[in-house]
Structure formats: structure tokens, C-alpha cells
Design an enzyme around this catalytic site. Sequence first.
Site, PDB file in Angstrom:
ATOM      1  N   ARG A 124      80.747 -14.863  10.481  1.00 51.35           N
ATOM      2  CA  ARG A 124      79.895 -13.913   9.755  1.00 51.35           C
ATOM      3  C   ARG A 124      80.182 -13.890   8.264  1.00 51.35           C
ATOM      4  O   ARG A 124      79.282 -13.702   7.458  1.00 51.35           O
ATOM      5  CB  ARG A 124      80.011 -12.511  10.365  1.00 51.35           C
ATOM      6  CG  ARG A 124      79.114 -12.382  11.568  1.00 51.35           C
ATOM      7  CD  ARG A 124      79.255 -11.035  12.219  1.00 51.35           C
ATOM      8  NE  ARG A 124      80.514 -10.948  12.948  1.00 51.35           N
ATOM      9  CZ  ARG A 124      80.792  -9.967  13.809  1.00 51.35           C
ATOM     10  NH1 ARG A 124      79.928  -9.010  14.023  1.00 51.35           N
ATOM     11  NH2 ARG A 124      81.935  -9.962  14.453  1.00 51.35           N
ATOM     12  N   LYS A 135      66.119  -5.345   8.595  1.00 53.48           N
ATOM     13  CA  LYS A 135      67.358  -4.608   8.883  1.00 53.48           C
ATOM     14  C   LYS A 135      68.247  -4.553   7.646  1.00 53.48           C
ATOM     15  O   LYS A 135      68.323  -5.525   6.899  1.00 53.48           O
ATOM     16  CB  LYS A 135      68.104  -5.323  10.019  1.00 53.48           C
ATOM     17  CG  LYS A 135      69.449  -4.733  10.374  1.00 53.48           C
ATOM     18  CD  LYS A 135      70.139  -5.514  11.491  1.00 53.48           C
ATOM     19  CE  LYS A 135      71.104  -6.548  10.964  1.00 53.48           C
ATOM     20  NZ  LYS A 135      71.861  -7.243  12.019  1.00 53.48           N
TER      21      LYS A 135
END
Length: 310
Positions: free
Chosen positions: A95, A191
Site C-alpha cells: 500500500r 472514496k
Amino acid sequence: MDELKIFSGNANRELAHRVCDFLKISPGSIEVSEFNDGETMVRIDENVRGADVFVFQPTFPPARNLIELLVMLDAARRASARRVTAVVPYFGYARQDRKDQPRVPITAKLVANLMTVAGADRVLTMDLHSAQIQGFFDIPFDHLFAAPVLIDYLKTKKFTNPVVVSPDIGSIKMARAFSKRLEAGLALIDKRRPRPDVSEVVNVIGEVAGSDVIIIDDLISTGGTIVTAVEVLKKNGARRVLVGCTHAVFAGDAVKRLDAAPIEEVFVTDTVPHAPDKLTSKINILSVAELLGEAIKRIHEEQSLSSLFV
Ligand code: R5P
């Protein structure tokens, strides 16, 4: 031809064994345990000199899984394997893959460096968090998609006015491929992450009213992304909601959150193992063993992998 051997760490022996069953070989004999103080201890218990060795280990948390992978790679290289392939069905620590804020690491690059230095001659993985992580490696890298397995499953179902939804911008490419193959519509959720592990939905881009919606993502960790997406999709008039995902890490109470949400079904792959009693009846596991096994076979036989990507 050199012998194909697969050695698995402890992260996902079940999947490694399914792959070996598909290839009709026995898993290589290896001890992967711990010293009394908790440090990883590895010993390959058979000759691998000159062999085509595949070290099988996804790297979801805890970090011990990553350490086991590195130590197994080192053991295989030092035992004179001809070639060592790191088979990492779930590539963790992905990530943090760019310096998008001051003073943050690029952990995905660090992990790539560690794997290469430890002895990987090539890497086989599936649905990376971001495809450009491939560029962090200067060795051959095969990036499989779980899509064929997930799409075959979806094709067994009947939908009314289906729309594939990407729960964030990062998964749009994956969602687009699904919508094309399923001849379904496509929508995107805008988002935002105000802080790590917290997601807020700002907008739905696309039409979902009266549709059967299939949310597609690479990873479910806390489940926050999916649950907030489902809420907004329902508010926008979605009928049924199904969720498909490659890597089911299920951190904290993710399973409970998913169960409580108005989701008909969550279907995920077995890149991350789960004891059946820790799941609910809403969660279906699909195996990627044949896909990984076929890729390993073709790498070993120096054949093209491209037909596996469609
Ligand atoms: C984000 O970019 C990923 O594709 C996933 O949506 C995300 O990592 C899932 O995390 P969580 O389940 O904690 O919201």
C-alpha cells in the site's frame, strides 16, 4: 529438464498443497519453524542442486510471513538451486508504493529489494495493489489476475441490469475488465481516506438505481471500503449487492462488518487462508490453485503465460 520443486512456508500451506495436487507433485520437504526466541528457522530437507525451485509464500501480516519468504529464498539459493522463483499469491506491504506525503517510506520497493537480495530470480504474484510495483523489480515478473476465476463464478449467476462497481479509483481498471467480460455497466465510487484504515465516500459516479451491483476490489482489509460503498450504493437505489475480491485479509472485525451490511454475498479467493469457523455463510471462497499451478508449470516449461491473463 531440471526438476520442478515447490517449497512452502507457513503462511498458506493449504493453497500450496492444492497447487501441488494440481501439478501432481509432492510439496518439497522443508522445515520452517522458530527458534525459542521467535526467530525464523529454515532448513530444506532434500537436494535442490540444479533444480527449478518455487518458494511459495504470500506475505500478508504478520511480518513473520515475509521473513519466512526471505529466509527460504536465501536457503534455496545457497543450496545451489538453478533458478529460484518467489511465488507470492498475495504481495503484502504494497500500500505504501509512492512518496505521496512527506517522510513516508516506499515499503513496496523495500520489499522488492529484500526479495531480490534474498535470492529470487523471478517473481510470480497475483492482483498487485498497483500494477506498477512490477517496476520495482529488475528480474522477470509475472503478474496474474484472479479475474478468470471470479468471472467464471459470476457467470453461473443471473443478474438484472448488472453494474460492476469499483469502490475507489485504484480498482477501476479491474472493475472495467469485469464489466466488459460480463457485459455489465460500470460505476465508480469517489472514496477519500481522511486517515489510514478510514474511508469516506463522497460520490457515486454512474447509474446504479434498480441494478444488481457487483463491487470488485483487490483487497478487503478492515472492510471499511466495502461497507461504506454498499451504504451509498443502497442509498442510490441498488437492488442486490455482491462483493468480489482477490485478497481477503479480513483485519479486526471485518467479517462481522461484512455480515451486518446489506450484502448478498462476498466471494473471495484463497490467497489468504481462513479457518471456516471464522467465516460466515455469506462468504464464499474460490480457489486460484489451478491458475497458479498452470502458471508455475508454464514458467518451468518456458511457455507463454499470456493466455492466462484473459
Ligand atoms: C484500496 O486502495 C484497496 O483497493 C482496498 O479498497 C482497501 O485497501 C481495502 O481496505 P479496507 O478494507 O480496510 O477498507
